[in-house]
Design a protein around this motif. Structure first.
Motif, PDB file in Angstrom:
ATOM      1  N   LEU A   1       0.828  -1.204   0.000  1.00  0.00           N
ATOM      2  CA  LEU A   1       0.000   0.000   0.000  1.00  0.00           C
ATOM      3  C   LEU A   1       0.864   1.257   0.000  1.00  0.00           C
ATOM      4  O   LEU A   1       0.606   2.210  -0.749  1.00  0.00           O
ATOM      5  N   LEU A   2       1.884   1.248   0.814  1.00  0.00           N
ATOM      6  CA  LEU A   2       2.765   2.410   0.902  1.00  0.00           C
ATOM      7  C   LEU A   2       3.598   2.580  -0.358  1.00  0.00           C
ATOM      8  O   LEU A   2       3.934   3.709  -0.753  1.00  0.00           O
TER       9      LEU A   2
ATOM     10  N   ASN B   1       2.641   1.931  -3.330  1.00  0.00           N
ATOM     11  CA  ASN B   1       1.792   2.224  -4.485  1.00  0.00           C
ATOM     12  C   ASN B   1       0.851   3.398  -4.248  1.00  0.00           C
ATOM     13  O   ASN B   1      -0.226   3.467  -4.852  1.00  0.00           O
ATOM     14  N   ILE B   2       1.252   4.325  -3.392  1.00  0.00           N
ATOM     15  CA  ILE B   2       0.394   5.469  -3.067  1.00  0.00           C
ATOM     16  C   ILE B   2       0.033   6.268  -4.318  1.00  0.00           C
ATOM     17  O   ILE B   2      -1.127   6.624  -4.530  1.00  0.00           O
ATOM     18  N   ASP B   3       1.017   6.547  -5.164  1.00  0.00           N
ATOM     19  CA  ASP B   3       0.749   7.367  -6.357  1.00  0.00           C
ATOM     20  C   ASP B   3      -0.262   6.691  -7.272  1.00  0.00           C
ATOM     21  O   ASP B   3      -1.183   7.347  -7.794  1.00  0.00           O
TER      22      ASP B   3
ATOM     23  N   LEU C   1      -3.786   6.852  -5.632  1.00  0.00           N
ATOM     24  CA  LEU C   1      -4.351   8.200  -5.687  1.00  0.00           C
ATOM     25  C   LEU C   1      -4.773   8.573  -7.108  1.00  0.00           C
ATOM     26  O   LEU C   1      -5.791   9.255  -7.309  1.00  0.00           O
TER      27      LEU C   1
ATOM     28  N   THR D   1      -6.437  10.170   0.374  1.00  0.00           N
ATOM     29  CA  THR D   1      -5.279  11.054   0.408  1.00  0.00           C
ATOM     30  C   THR D   1      -4.075  10.220   0.816  1.00  0.00           C
ATOM     31  O   THR D   1      -4.220   9.066   1.254  1.00  0.00           O
ATOM     32  N   GLU D   2      -2.902  10.786   0.686  1.00  0.00           N
ATOM     33  CA  GLU D   2      -1.709  10.055   1.115  1.00  0.00           C
ATOM     34  C   GLU D   2      -1.809   9.696   2.591  1.00  0.00           C
ATOM     35  O   GLU D   2      -1.476   8.579   3.001  1.00  0.00           O
ATOM     36  N   ASP D   3      -2.335  10.631   3.390  1.00  0.00           N
ATOM     37  CA  ASP D   3      -2.470  10.366   4.818  1.00  0.00           C
ATOM     38  C   ASP D   3      -3.462   9.242   5.083  1.00  0.00           C
ATOM     39  O   ASP D   3      -3.222   8.373   5.937  1.00  0.00           O
TER      40      ASP D   3
ATOM     41  N   ILE E   1      -4.217   6.757   3.085  1.00  0.00           N
ATOM     42  CA  ILE E   1      -3.613   5.481   2.677  1.00  0.00           C
ATOM     43  C   ILE E   1      -2.608   5.014   3.722  1.00  0.00           C
ATOM     44  O   ILE E   1      -2.536   3.827   4.050  1.00  0.00           O
ATOM     45  N   ARG E   2      -1.851   5.941   4.261  1.00  0.00           N
ATOM     46  CA  ARG E   2      -0.903   5.574   5.329  1.00  0.00           C
ATOM     47  C   ARG E   2      -1.657   5.067   6.562  1.00  0.00           C
ATOM     48  O   ARG E   2      -1.206   4.140   7.237  1.00  0.00           O
TER      49      ARG E   2
ATOM     50  N   ASN F   1     -11.591   2.659   1.779  1.00  0.00           N
ATOM     51  CA  ASN F   1     -10.812   2.114   2.901  1.00  0.00           C
ATOM     52  C   ASN F   1     -11.389   0.793   3.387  1.00  0.00           C
ATOM     53  O   ASN F   1     -10.660  -0.041   3.943  1.00  0.00           O
TER      54      ASN F   1
END
Length: 413
Positions: free
Chosen positions: A37-38, A40-42, A45, A71-73, A75-76, A126
């Motif tokens: 997941l981290l 492949n954030i781009d 999104l 958002t990136e946050d 996903i994190r 999510n």
């Protein structure tokens, strides 16, 4: 039916393998998912942005867009939620009871996976990650059926997770996303008893009722949240204001947000509270007396008392006392989460005994009805029914039990 049946067969076969995995093996898979997941954030999104553009063009309301947006946050946070499960004890294999009969038979009940879980949900991407991670940790295979509004986001997340499973002990086939989001295929899914062991709907009242009415597969019902905060006559001023505002304002678009506020007629600080809520952007719809007293409060209709707004709107009413508050909640509540703010032990005990809901609060916000807040890790949903599971559903809610009987040659006379 083609895609559905093909994936259901893969899931059924994978479920037998899942039941044999160790906690270490399942944790390894979850760690791989979190890392993927981290990494492949781009990509995630980018796919989500297309859902957002389509939703905006279709005129989706702001609360729906908020639930859809990644958002990136966020996903994190999803990756963190997956990693939290690594530290939670695997319920599979837990001995829940054991005893010995007079004839010498030793009996024990142990937790086992439910098998194949069908997850039906709306908007929130999510849930794709939360549901997959929880089901896999509890040894289940999972069929994910999201809504068309989040189709690209869900597909991106599923692709990332399935790719991660390829290098783990968990079979990739144990996680499937139903790409066909048509109503016809959903109806077929609801009746796929041969392959699915349970359905879990998560979304609005319409979705939940559709699944309950159409399904022949057993349903673990997650409920609509028409949650109330009742401020008793003895409530401490600052605490009551803070709880009421948090319950409504912290995140209005979720099921544990307060939708109705009941205030004892003799609580002396109601003007300050209602003025504060209004100034912070909450549309207030109230009872006759409040409409007369405040120019900014709109007249509430009968429908307002039973509505889950999922928006910055709040129904407000004054009540004569604890019994009227209880009667109102019993009439309009959805058995989700209800709160009382009071310094009267007698009133609190009365409230706790009389109100039938999954979670009851004394001097605390309804916003805590959440798997992570309860220490369960990411949740599969909030159950408002009474069979099998109730309240935030974590790992244990995704298991059942079987009995193991050890003998020394006993036969029944």
């Amino acid at each position: 039916m083609g895609e559905l049946l093909e994936k259901a067969k893969l899931l059924k076969a994978a479920s037998y393998q899942m039941g044999m995995l160790t906690e270490t093996e399942k944790n390894e898979a979850l760690e791989q998912i979190a890392e993927a997941l981290l990494s492949n954030i781009d990509f995630i999104l980018q796919e989500n942005s297309q859902d957002m553009e389509a939703g905006t063009a279709a005129g989706f309301a702001p609360p729906l867009l908020d639930r859809l947006k990644l958002t990136e946050d966020r996903i994190r946070q999803m990756a963190d939620g997956v990693r939290q499960l690594l530290h939670l004890k695997d319920p599979v294999g837990e001995v829940t009871e054991k005893w010995t009969l007079e004839n010498g038979l030793n009996i024990q009940t142990v937790r086992v996976p439910l098998g194949v879980i069908g997850m039906v949900y709306e908007a929130r991407p999510n849930v794709t990650v939360d549901a997959a991670a929880l089901c896999l940790k509890a040894g289940n295979a999972v069929l994910l059926r999201g809504s068309s509004s989040a189709a690209r986001s869900n597909l991106a997340l599923a692709k990332v997770m399935k790719a991660a499973l390829q290098s783990s002990p968990v079979p990739e086939e144990a996680l499937q996303l139903l790409e066909d989001t048509s109503r016809e295929t959903a109806s077929d899914m609801f009746r796929l008893n041969e392959y699915l062991d349970v359905l879990i709907p998560r979304g609005g009242a319409g979705l939940i009722q559709t699944v309950i009415k159409q399904a022949t597969v057993p349903v673990l019902e997650t409920g609509v949240g028409n949650c109330h905060v009742y401020i008793d006559e003895s409530a401490e001023k600052e605490m009551a204001i803070a709880i009421a505002e948090n319950a409504k304002l912290h995140r209005p678009s979720v099921c544990n947000a307060a939708e109705s506020l009941l205030i004892h007629k003799d609580w002396p600080y109601h003007k300050e509270l209602l003025q504060s809520l209004y100034e912070k952007g909450i549309e207030l719809r109230g009872s006759d007396d409040l409409v007369k007293e405040f120019s900014f409060i709109k007249q509430a209709s009968e429908e307002d008392w039973s509505t889950e707004y999922l928006a910055p709107i709040l129904a407000v009413k004054t009540v004569a006392g604890i019994q009227e508050a209880i009667a109102h909640i019993q009439t309009y509540g959805t058995k989700h989460s209800e709160a009382i703010v009071s310094e009267s032990k007698e009133h609190v005990q009365t409230f706790f005994r009389a109100i039938d809901a999954a979670v009851l609060y004394h001097n605390a916000s309804t916003r805590f009805t959440d798997g992570e807040q309860f220490g369960y890790g990411a949740e599969i949903g909030i159950s408002t029914q009474k069979l099998h599971a109730r309240g935030p559903m974590g790992l244990r809610a995704l298991t059942t039990v079987k009995s193991l009987v050890e003998g020394t040659g006993q036969i029944r006379n």
